[in-house]
Design a protein around this motif. Structure first.
Motif, PDB file in Angstrom:
ATOM      1  N   LYS A 211       5.570   9.555   1.833  1.00  0.00           N
ATOM      2  CA  LYS A 211       5.264  10.792   1.116  1.00  0.00           C
ATOM      3  C   LYS A 211       6.360  11.810   1.390  1.00  0.00           C
ATOM      4  O   LYS A 211       7.183  11.633   2.285  1.00  0.00           O
ATOM      5  CB  LYS A 211       3.920  11.374   1.583  1.00  0.00           C
ATOM      6  CG  LYS A 211       2.724  10.526   1.223  1.00  0.00           C
ATOM      7  CD  LYS A 211       2.522  10.518  -0.253  1.00  0.00           C
ATOM      8  CE  LYS A 211       1.050  10.546  -0.585  1.00  0.00           C
ATOM      9  NZ  LYS A 211       0.816  10.644  -2.010  1.00  0.00           N
ATOM     10  N   ARG A 212       6.321  12.905   0.660  1.00  0.00           N
ATOM     11  CA  ARG A 212       7.263  13.997   0.893  1.00  0.00           C
ATOM     12  C   ARG A 212       6.520  15.127   1.590  1.00  0.00           C
ATOM     13  O   ARG A 212       5.473  15.566   1.135  1.00  0.00           O
ATOM     14  CB  ARG A 212       7.858  14.480  -0.419  1.00  0.00           C
ATOM     15  CG  ARG A 212       8.649  13.376  -1.119  1.00  0.00           C
ATOM     16  CD  ARG A 212       9.397  13.882  -2.310  1.00  0.00           C
ATOM     17  NE  ARG A 212      10.602  14.631  -1.952  1.00  0.00           N
ATOM     18  CZ  ARG A 212      11.756  14.096  -1.596  1.00  0.00           C
ATOM     19  NH1 ARG A 212      11.865  12.794  -1.511  1.00  0.00           N
ATOM     20  NH2 ARG A 212      12.791  14.850  -1.300  1.00  0.00           N
ATOM     21  N   PHE A 213       7.048  15.573   2.719  1.00  0.00           N
ATOM     22  CA  PHE A 213       6.487  16.678   3.475  1.00  0.00           C
ATOM     23  C   PHE A 213       7.483  17.831   3.453  1.00  0.00           C
ATOM     24  O   PHE A 213       8.583  17.707   4.001  1.00  0.00           O
ATOM     25  CB  PHE A 213       6.190  16.253   4.922  1.00  0.00           C
ATOM     26  CG  PHE A 213       5.207  15.123   5.013  1.00  0.00           C
ATOM     27  CD1 PHE A 213       3.864  15.329   4.757  1.00  0.00           C
ATOM     28  CD2 PHE A 213       5.621  13.849   5.350  1.00  0.00           C
ATOM     29  CE1 PHE A 213       2.958  14.293   4.832  1.00  0.00           C
ATOM     30  CE2 PHE A 213       4.716  12.807   5.427  1.00  0.00           C
ATOM     31  CZ  PHE A 213       3.379  13.032   5.166  1.00  0.00           C
ATOM     32  N   ARG A 214       7.104  18.918   2.803  1.00  0.00           N
ATOM     33  CA  ARG A 214       7.985  20.095   2.636  1.00  0.00           C
ATOM     34  C   ARG A 214       9.320  19.686   2.034  1.00  0.00           C
ATOM     35  O   ARG A 214      10.381  20.148   2.460  1.00  0.00           O
ATOM     36  CB  ARG A 214       8.193  20.814   3.957  1.00  0.00           C
ATOM     37  CG  ARG A 214       6.941  21.448   4.490  1.00  0.00           C
ATOM     38  CD  ARG A 214       7.263  22.315   5.658  1.00  0.00           C
ATOM     39  NE  ARG A 214       6.042  22.998   6.099  1.00  0.00           N
ATOM     40  CZ  ARG A 214       6.047  24.093   6.821  1.00  0.00           C
ATOM     41  NH1 ARG A 214       7.182  24.633   7.187  1.00  0.00           N
ATOM     42  NH2 ARG A 214       4.929  24.652   7.182  1.00  0.00           N
ATOM     43  N   GLY A 215       9.283  18.783   1.070  1.00  0.00           N
ATOM     44  CA  GLY A 215      10.496  18.359   0.381  1.00  0.00           C
ATOM     45  C   GLY A 215      11.262  17.251   1.062  1.00  0.00           C
ATOM     46  O   GLY A 215      12.175  16.681   0.490  1.00  0.00           O
ATOM     47  N   ARG A 216      10.899  16.915   2.295  1.00  0.00           N
ATOM     48  CA  ARG A 216      11.614  15.869   3.026  1.00  0.00           C
ATOM     49  C   ARG A 216      10.760  14.598   3.052  1.00  0.00           C
ATOM     50  O   ARG A 216       9.548  14.668   3.211  1.00  0.00           O
ATOM     51  CB  ARG A 216      11.877  16.313   4.463  1.00  0.00           C
ATOM     52  CG  ARG A 216      12.626  17.618   4.563  1.00  0.00           C
ATOM     53  CD  ARG A 216      13.333  17.730   5.888  1.00  0.00           C
ATOM     54  NE  ARG A 216      13.959  19.013   6.134  1.00  0.00           N
ATOM     55  CZ  ARG A 216      15.053  19.437   5.527  1.00  0.00           C
ATOM     56  NH1 ARG A 216      15.608  18.721   4.587  1.00  0.00           N
ATOM     57  NH2 ARG A 216      15.573  20.602   5.849  1.00  0.00           N
ATOM     58  N   PRO A 217      11.396  13.446   2.930  1.00  0.00           N
ATOM     59  CA  PRO A 217      10.609  12.209   2.971  1.00  0.00           C
ATOM     60  C   PRO A 217      10.050  11.948   4.375  1.00  0.00           C
ATOM     61  O   PRO A 217      10.706  12.214   5.376  1.00  0.00           O
ATOM     62  CB  PRO A 217      11.602  11.119   2.575  1.00  0.00           C
ATOM     63  CG  PRO A 217      12.942  11.718   2.755  1.00  0.00           C
ATOM     64  CD  PRO A 217      12.804  13.202   2.668  1.00  0.00           C
ATOM     65  N   GLY A 218       8.838  11.455   4.410  1.00  0.00           N
ATOM     66  CA  GLY A 218       8.189  11.115   5.668  1.00  0.00           C
ATOM     67  C   GLY A 218       7.239   9.959   5.445  1.00  0.00           C
ATOM     68  O   GLY A 218       7.028   9.526   4.317  1.00  0.00           O
ATOM     69  N   VAL A 219       6.662   9.446   6.521  1.00  0.00           N
ATOM     70  CA  VAL A 219       5.754   8.304   6.425  1.00  0.00           C
ATOM     71  C   VAL A 219       4.451   8.656   7.119  1.00  0.00           C
ATOM     72  O   VAL A 219       4.462   9.164   8.251  1.00  0.00           O
ATOM     73  CB  VAL A 219       6.375   7.043   7.079  1.00  0.00           C
ATOM     74  CG1 VAL A 219       5.426   5.858   6.975  1.00  0.00           C
ATOM     75  CG2 VAL A 219       7.705   6.714   6.451  1.00  0.00           C
ATOM     76  N   ARG A 220       3.339   8.404   6.440  1.00  0.00           N
ATOM     77  CA  ARG A 220       2.032   8.570   7.064  1.00  0.00           C
ATOM     78  C   ARG A 220       1.817   7.453   8.080  1.00  0.00           C
ATOM     79  O   ARG A 220       2.403   6.372   7.975  1.00  0.00           O
ATOM     80  CB  ARG A 220       0.918   8.493   6.014  1.00  0.00           C
ATOM     81  CG  ARG A 220       0.814   9.695   5.121  1.00  0.00           C
ATOM     82  CD  ARG A 220      -0.393   9.536   4.228  1.00  0.00           C
ATOM     83  NE  ARG A 220      -0.511  10.630   3.281  1.00  0.00           N
ATOM     84  CZ  ARG A 220      -1.338  10.613   2.256  1.00  0.00           C
ATOM     85  NH1 ARG A 220      -2.096   9.549   2.032  1.00  0.00           N
ATOM     86  NH2 ARG A 220      -1.399  11.640   1.448  1.00  0.00           N
TER      87      ARG A 220
END
Length: 99
Positions: free
Chosen positions: A68-77
């Motif tokens: 997912k994108r968190f505050r515009g940055r890609p991240g992983v749940r």
């Protein structure tokens, strides 16, 4: 069987979703988020000790975390392990009240 401290480490929280509610109505099942290292016998012992019910079967699913994108940055749940716990007839757990 008395509840031991490690039983609280096995079960993280109940899962209350539309799919989990349907499983509860159709198959007398309750869905929990559990520790990723928990085995089916450990989950069965923990549920029986904490809720004073008889467990018929335990099915587990390891859900991989989404990208997912968190505050515009890609991240992983985080990865999540779910346990569908089928109860014997006549037993029930009300997950809305808590322990």
């Amino acid at each position: 069987m008395a509840a031991k401290p490690e039983h609280y480490d096995v079960i993280v929280k109940p899962i209350i979703t539309e799919k989990a509610t349907m499983a509860g109505e159709l198959a007398n099942a309750v869905t929990f988020e559990v520790a990723k290292s928990a085995s089916k016998p450990q989950i069965k012992d923990a549920v029986e000790a904490l809720f004073n019910v008889k467990v018929k079967a335990v099915n587990t699913v390891l859900t991989k975390g989404k990208t997912k994108r968190f505050r515009g940055r890609p991240g992983v749940r985080s990865d999540v392990k779910k346990a569908y716990v089928m109860l014997e007839a006549g037993n029930s757990i009300d997950v809305n009240t808590g322990l």
